[in-house]
Design an enzyme around this catalytic site. Structure first.
Site, PDB file in Angstrom:
ATOM      1  N   LYS A   1     -14.520  -7.610  -7.007  1.00 25.29           N
ATOM      2  CA  LYS A   1     -14.835  -8.081  -5.658  1.00 25.29           C
ATOM      3  C   LYS A   1     -16.286  -8.523  -5.619  1.00 25.29           C
ATOM      4  CE  LYS A   1     -11.375  -5.369  -3.189  1.00 25.29           C
ATOM      5  NZ  LYS A   1     -11.063  -4.099  -2.497  1.00 25.29           N
TER       6      LYS A   1
ATOM      7  N   LYS B   1       0.853  -1.189   0.000  1.00 19.20           N
ATOM      8  CA  LYS B   1       0.000   0.000   0.000  1.00 19.20           C
ATOM      9  C   LYS B   1       0.890   1.240   0.000  1.00 19.20           C
ATOM     10  CE  LYS B   1      -3.970  -2.266   0.834  1.00 19.20           C
ATOM     11  NZ  LYS B   1      -5.308  -2.057   0.267  1.00 19.20           N
TER      12      LYS B   1
ATOM     13  N   GLU C   1      -2.660   0.028  -8.581  1.00 21.77           N
ATOM     14  CA  GLU C   1      -4.056  -0.176  -8.225  1.00 21.77           C
ATOM     15  C   GLU C   1      -4.646   1.112  -7.661  1.00 21.77           C
ATOM     16  OE1 GLU C   1      -4.680  -3.563  -5.703  1.00 21.77           O
ATOM     17  OE2 GLU C   1      -6.824  -3.190  -5.512  1.00 21.77           O
TER      18      GLU C   1
HETATM   19 MG    MG Z   1      -7.340  -2.153  -3.536  1.00 19.60          MG
END
Ligand code: MG
Length: 374
Positions: A267, A168, A218
């Site tokens: 998702k 991240k 992303e």
């Molecule tokens: Mg993500």
């Protein structure tokens, strides 16, 4: 059996399973995993399980465990009991009369898929149109307190066999992290996830990251910033992958039309179930855009069902679904989800999702139970 409904009972189990470590992204964190399990009891003895898996708190999505519970007990469950049980692929359309609530819908819809697969005595992946294959799994690492701690984590997950590492990033903590990982571990399969933390004015950060040979960026920009993502993608070689922006079929269609991404993270919980997630996969495939299966993350039932869908051909990158032991001190399925030394998850042969729900654990972690009869 006046309306031909094949259910003798529906039970909702709200469980809370502790996490090993707080789940952190750039705008919040939680330390307990909430999930509402939907148990369908068929009249002929089969059962079906689904999982509605919103995050606690409201930083991650508009839906909370409370709002999901209310929707399930007041709308979705009565709706399911009032009519003949739908075929699995039609369940999402039936739920479409109610706006929103994708997590709750995914829980109900997953339970119907599992029940239908069990009734037909076939594995869930077969009912979904996939085929049994090992699913490569990638590890996702949150924002760490220091670069050294990040490097220790990366090392741990590489040794566990994970097929790619995702780190991240956020403004001020980006290029430095990628450079450190590349310097230490060389040419490993590596990607970054910005969780929508940047603006188009930050494009130079991504232009700098562009030289590090990452698999993808992303969600660099905001959820609604589809045009800006398209602009950013035109300036970069590294593919942009949409996550937060890929919130429903309409957004995905717009993103494809604008050229906002070259990869899409699908998702199941966010899409509202396996059928809409499969539709998203199909529309991306038709546009020549590869996908991969993301996670919120969920407990074993939703993870297993997502993995069954991830056997479809256009899921071309490692999934974010990790071993059960990665996030949770315990999981509610047996066996737990495990990855091989080579970083793959092999699904059981079924029928249904192939994993069994462990009732003892459900009782241990349950904070609320409600049963409904036709
Ligand atoms: Mg993500």
């Amino acid at each position: 059996m006046p309306n031909g409904n094949q259910l003798s009972a529906i039970r909702l189990h709200w469980v809370q399973v502790p996490l090993h470590e707080p789940f952190k992204i750039s705008n919040g964190e939680v330390s307990i995993k909430d999930a509402i399990l939907v148990e369908l009891q068929g009249k002929s003895g089969e059962s079906g399980w689904g999982e509605a898996s919103p995050m606690g708190g409201s930083f991650y999505s508009a839906e909370t465990p409370d709002s999901t519970w209310e929707f399930l007990r007041n709308k979705a469950v009565p709706g399911l009991l009032a009519q003949p049980l739908p075929q699995a692929e039609c369940c999402f359309d039936r739920l479409a009369q109610f706006p929103g609530e994708p997590f709750a819908k995914a829980g109900v819809e997953g339970a119907v898929w599992d029940l239908r697969a069990n009734q037909a005595a076939v594995p869930l992946y077969e009912l979904l149109g996939g085929g049994r294959r090992p699913i490569p799994s990638g590890a996702a690492i949150g924002l760490m307190p220091s670069v050294d701690e990040l490097l220790i984590r990366v090392n741990t997950f590489l040794r566990q066999g994970y097929r790619r590492i995702k780190i991240k990033i956020m403004p001020g903590h980006d290029v430095e992290l990628v450079r450190a990982v590349r310097n230490r571990f060389g040419d490993i399969p590596l990607m970054v996830d910005a969780n929508a933390a940047y603006r188009i004015e930050d494009a130079p950060v991504f232009e700098e990251l562009d030289s590090y040979g990452l698999m993808m960026f992303e969600q660099p920009l905001g959820r609604k910033a589809l045009a800006e993502h398209a602009e950013l993608q035109r300036r970069l070689r590294t593919p942009i992958c949409l996550d937060e922006s890929a919130e429903d079929l309409e957004s995905i269609a717009t993103a494809i039309r604008l050229g906002s991404a070259k990869i899409i993270n699908i998702k199941v919980q966010r899409m509202g179930g396996l059928a809409p997630a499969k539709q998203a996969h199909d529309s991306a495939q038709a546009a020549g855009i590869p996908c991969w299966m993301g996670t919120m993350p969920e407990l074993g039932v939703a993870s297993a069902q997502a993995l069954h869908l991830a056997t479809l051909g256009n899921f071309r990158f490692p999934t974010d679904v990790e071993a059960s032991a990665r996030w949770f001190k315990d999981d509610i399925i047996v066996p737990p989800i495990e990855i091989s030394d080579e970083g793959f998850i092999q699904l059981p042969k079924g029928p249904g999702m192939g994993y069994k729900v462990d009732m003892e654990k459900i009782e241990r972690y349950r904070i609320r139970l409600e049963e409904f009869k036709p």
